[in-house]
Design a protein around this motif. Sequence first.
Motif, PDB file in Angstrom:
ATOM      1  N   ASP A 164      18.603  14.052   5.084  1.00 29.42           N
ATOM      2  CA  ASP A 164      17.635  13.011   5.423  1.00 29.42           C
ATOM      3  C   ASP A 164      17.971  11.713   4.703  1.00 29.42           C
ATOM      4  OD1 ASP A 164      16.565  14.681   3.039  1.00 29.42           O
ATOM      5  OD2 ASP A 164      15.425  12.823   2.896  1.00 29.42           O
ATOM      6  N   VAL A 165      17.435  10.618   5.252  1.00 27.75           N
ATOM      7  CA  VAL A 165      17.643   9.282   4.687  1.00 27.75           C
ATOM      8  C   VAL A 165      16.326   8.523   4.745  1.00 27.75           C
ATOM      9  CG1 VAL A 165      18.860   7.083   4.916  1.00 27.75           C
ATOM     10  CG2 VAL A 165      20.063   9.227   5.408  1.00 27.75           C
ATOM     11  N   LYS A 166      16.016   7.820   3.666  1.00 25.90           N
ATOM     12  CA  LYS A 166      14.882   6.882   3.638  1.00 25.90           C
ATOM     13  C   LYS A 166      15.414   5.517   3.242  1.00 25.90           C
ATOM     14  CE  LYS A 166      11.288  10.224   2.245  1.00 25.90           C
ATOM     15  NZ  LYS A 166      12.094  11.406   1.838  1.00 25.90           N
ATOM     16  N   LEU A 167      15.096   4.501   4.044  1.00 30.20           N
ATOM     17  CA  LEU A 167      15.508   3.124   3.771  1.00 30.20           C
ATOM     18  C   LEU A 167      14.256   2.267   3.636  1.00 30.20           C
ATOM     19  CD1 LEU A 167      18.420   2.800   6.362  1.00 30.20           C
ATOM     20  CD2 LEU A 167      18.611   3.330   3.918  1.00 30.20           C
ATOM     21  N   ASP A 168      14.072   1.668   2.474  1.00 32.99           N
ATOM     22  CA  ASP A 168      12.874   0.876   2.189  1.00 32.99           C
ATOM     23  C   ASP A 168      13.249  -0.567   1.890  1.00 32.99           C
ATOM     24  OD1 ASP A 168      11.740   3.378   2.251  1.00 32.99           O
ATOM     25  OD2 ASP A 168      11.206   3.448   0.126  1.00 32.99           O
ATOM     26  N   LEU A 169      12.319  -1.475   2.204  1.00 28.75           N
ATOM     27  CA  LEU A 169      12.444  -2.866   1.801  1.00 28.75           C
ATOM     28  C   LEU A 169      11.055  -3.333   1.384  1.00 28.75           C
ATOM     29  CD1 LEU A 169      14.444  -5.238   1.587  1.00 28.75           C
ATOM     30  CD2 LEU A 169      13.672  -5.966   3.850  1.00 28.75           C
ATOM     31  N   ARG A 170      10.930  -3.741   0.113  1.00 28.74           N
ATOM     32  CA  ARG A 170       9.634  -4.175  -0.422  1.00 28.74           C
ATOM     33  C   ARG A 170       9.755  -5.588  -0.987  1.00 28.74           C
ATOM     34  NH1 ARG A 170      10.170   1.176  -1.535  1.00 28.74           N
ATOM     35  NH2 ARG A 170       8.439   2.534  -0.912  1.00 28.74           N
ATOM     36  N   LEU A 171       8.719  -6.370  -0.746  1.00 31.17           N
ATOM     37  CA  LEU A 171       8.622  -7.718  -1.300  1.00 31.17           C
ATOM     38  C   LEU A 171       7.418  -7.751  -2.214  1.00 31.17           C
ATOM     39  CD1 LEU A 171       9.680 -10.665  -1.254  1.00 31.17           C
ATOM     40  CD2 LEU A 171       8.006 -11.101   0.572  1.00 31.17           C
ATOM     41  N   ARG A 172       7.666  -7.916  -3.506  1.00 33.63           N
ATOM     42  CA  ARG A 172       6.570  -7.861  -4.478  1.00 33.63           C
ATOM     43  C   ARG A 172       6.373  -9.207  -5.166  1.00 33.63           C
ATOM     44  NH1 ARG A 172      10.591  -4.885  -7.565  1.00 33.63           N
ATOM     45  NH2 ARG A 172      11.025  -5.918  -9.566  1.00 33.63           N
ATOM     46  N   TYR A 173       5.124  -9.428  -5.562  1.00 31.07           N
ATOM     47  CA  TYR A 173       4.765 -10.642  -6.284  1.00 31.07           C
ATOM     48  C   TYR A 173       4.312 -10.230  -7.676  1.00 31.07           C
ATOM     49  CZ  TYR A 173       2.504 -14.999  -7.628  1.00 31.07           C
ATOM     50  OH  TYR A 173       2.156 -16.136  -8.289  1.00 31.07           O
ATOM     51  N   GLU A 174       5.072 -10.632  -8.683  1.00 26.75           N
ATOM     52  CA  GLU A 174       4.785 -10.218 -10.046  1.00 26.75           C
ATOM     53  C   GLU A 174       3.742 -11.131 -10.677  1.00 26.75           C
ATOM     54  OE1 GLU A 174       8.574 -10.081 -12.010  1.00 26.75           O
ATOM     55  OE2 GLU A 174       9.072  -8.116 -11.145  1.00 26.75           O
ATOM     56  N   ILE A 175       2.489 -10.671 -10.663  1.00 27.03           N
ATOM     57  CA  ILE A 175       1.441 -11.394 -11.377  1.00 27.03           C
ATOM     58  C   ILE A 175       1.842 -11.511 -12.844  1.00 27.03           C
ATOM     59  CG2 ILE A 175      -0.988 -11.327 -12.029  1.00 27.03           C
ATOM     60  CD1 ILE A 175      -1.480  -9.738  -9.435  1.00 27.03           C
ATOM     61  N   LYS A 176       2.360 -10.406 -13.362  1.00 30.60           N
ATOM     62  CA  LYS A 176       3.131 -10.362 -14.594  1.00 30.60           C
ATOM     63  C   LYS A 176       4.132  -9.228 -14.424  1.00 30.60           C
ATOM     64  CE  LYS A 176      -0.529  -7.743 -16.950  1.00 30.60           C
ATOM     65  NZ  LYS A 176      -1.351  -7.697 -18.171  1.00 30.60           N
ATOM     66  N   ARG A 177       5.089  -9.109 -15.317  1.00 29.10           N
ATOM     67  CA  ARG A 177       6.150  -8.131 -15.125  1.00 29.10           C
ATOM     68  C   ARG A 177       5.599  -6.717 -14.942  1.00 29.10           C
ATOM     69  NH1 ARG A 177      11.550  -9.415 -16.345  1.00 29.10           N
ATOM     70  NH2 ARG A 177      11.886 -11.513 -15.504  1.00 29.10           N
ATOM     71  N   GLU A 178       4.456  -6.431 -15.579  1.00 32.95           N
ATOM     72  CA  GLU A 178       3.895  -5.078 -15.539  1.00 32.95           C
ATOM     73  C   GLU A 178       2.942  -4.847 -14.376  1.00 32.95           C
ATOM     74  OE1 GLU A 178       3.462  -7.167 -18.115  1.00 32.95           O
ATOM     75  OE2 GLU A 178       5.020  -6.491 -19.522  1.00 32.95           O
ATOM     76  N   LEU A 179       2.701  -5.839 -13.545  1.00 29.38           N
ATOM     77  CA  LEU A 179       1.717  -5.701 -12.461  1.00 29.38           C
ATOM     78  C   LEU A 179       2.163  -6.515 -11.252  1.00 29.38           C
ATOM     79  CD1 LEU A 179      -1.065  -4.569 -11.599  1.00 29.38           C
ATOM     80  CD2 LEU A 179      -2.068  -6.698 -12.467  1.00 29.38           C
ATOM     81  N   ALA A 180       2.379  -5.824 -10.118  1.00 24.82           N
ATOM     82  CA  ALA A 180       2.917  -6.531  -8.950  1.00 24.82           C
ATOM     83  C   ALA A 180       2.463  -5.872  -7.656  1.00 24.82           C
ATOM     84  CB  ALA A 180       4.438  -6.571  -9.015  1.00 24.82           C
TER      85      ALA A 180
END
Length: 218
Positions: A164-180
């Motif tokens: 099996d294969v999983k291909l993901d693409l995520r766009l995150r916004y880092e409010i701070k490095r520890e929370l996005a």
Amino acid sequence: DKLYVFTLFEQLEYRVATDDETTNQLGWDAQGWIGGDFNRVWWKNEGEAVFDGPNEGETETDLLYSRLITPFWNFQVGVQYANEWHRDDYEDRWSGVVALQGLAPYKFELDNSLYISEHGDVTFALEAEYGLRITQRLVLQPRAEMGFAFQDIPERSLGAGMTDVKLDLRLRYEIKRELAPYVGIRSQFLVGETDSIAEASGEDTEQLFLLAGISFAF
């Protein structure tokens, strides 16, 4: 050695299926460790669960001893407990684990794990991801997961070879490095003999999900 503790929920997300035959699901991928600079107890947990409709899901939990062998690589050994449940069925298994986790050139994060189950079945999982910083706070993260089986495993509907294969693409916004918070997309599909087994059983072999979630660390 000082004792440190770290926990990362890299994925905590709701996955919305793009077709009517696939159910939406809650998914997560977390890991953490306790220890010093060279020796650590490392845990990893990932899974998915369906709450709207059938009661089904699966989880995998690794508990590992981890040793820093180079500045960027950890050698890990331990056990995995995996379970899977459906409306009228529950299955679980134990496996031994040997893993190599670290940072490859060009800052690709890799996690390679070899599993030997209590029944003697051997499987291999490869995970790779990369964080592309668009701005100081906006990060695009492609991710790939691939599974392999060293032999046919009928009770798990797996054929020898790539499974099996999983291909993901995520766009995150880092409010701070520890929370996005983030949004993204996932394409997952079966391949090879495993794909043929699923098709013969009338199961879906490809799914596409839209993702929305949050990552956090402490």
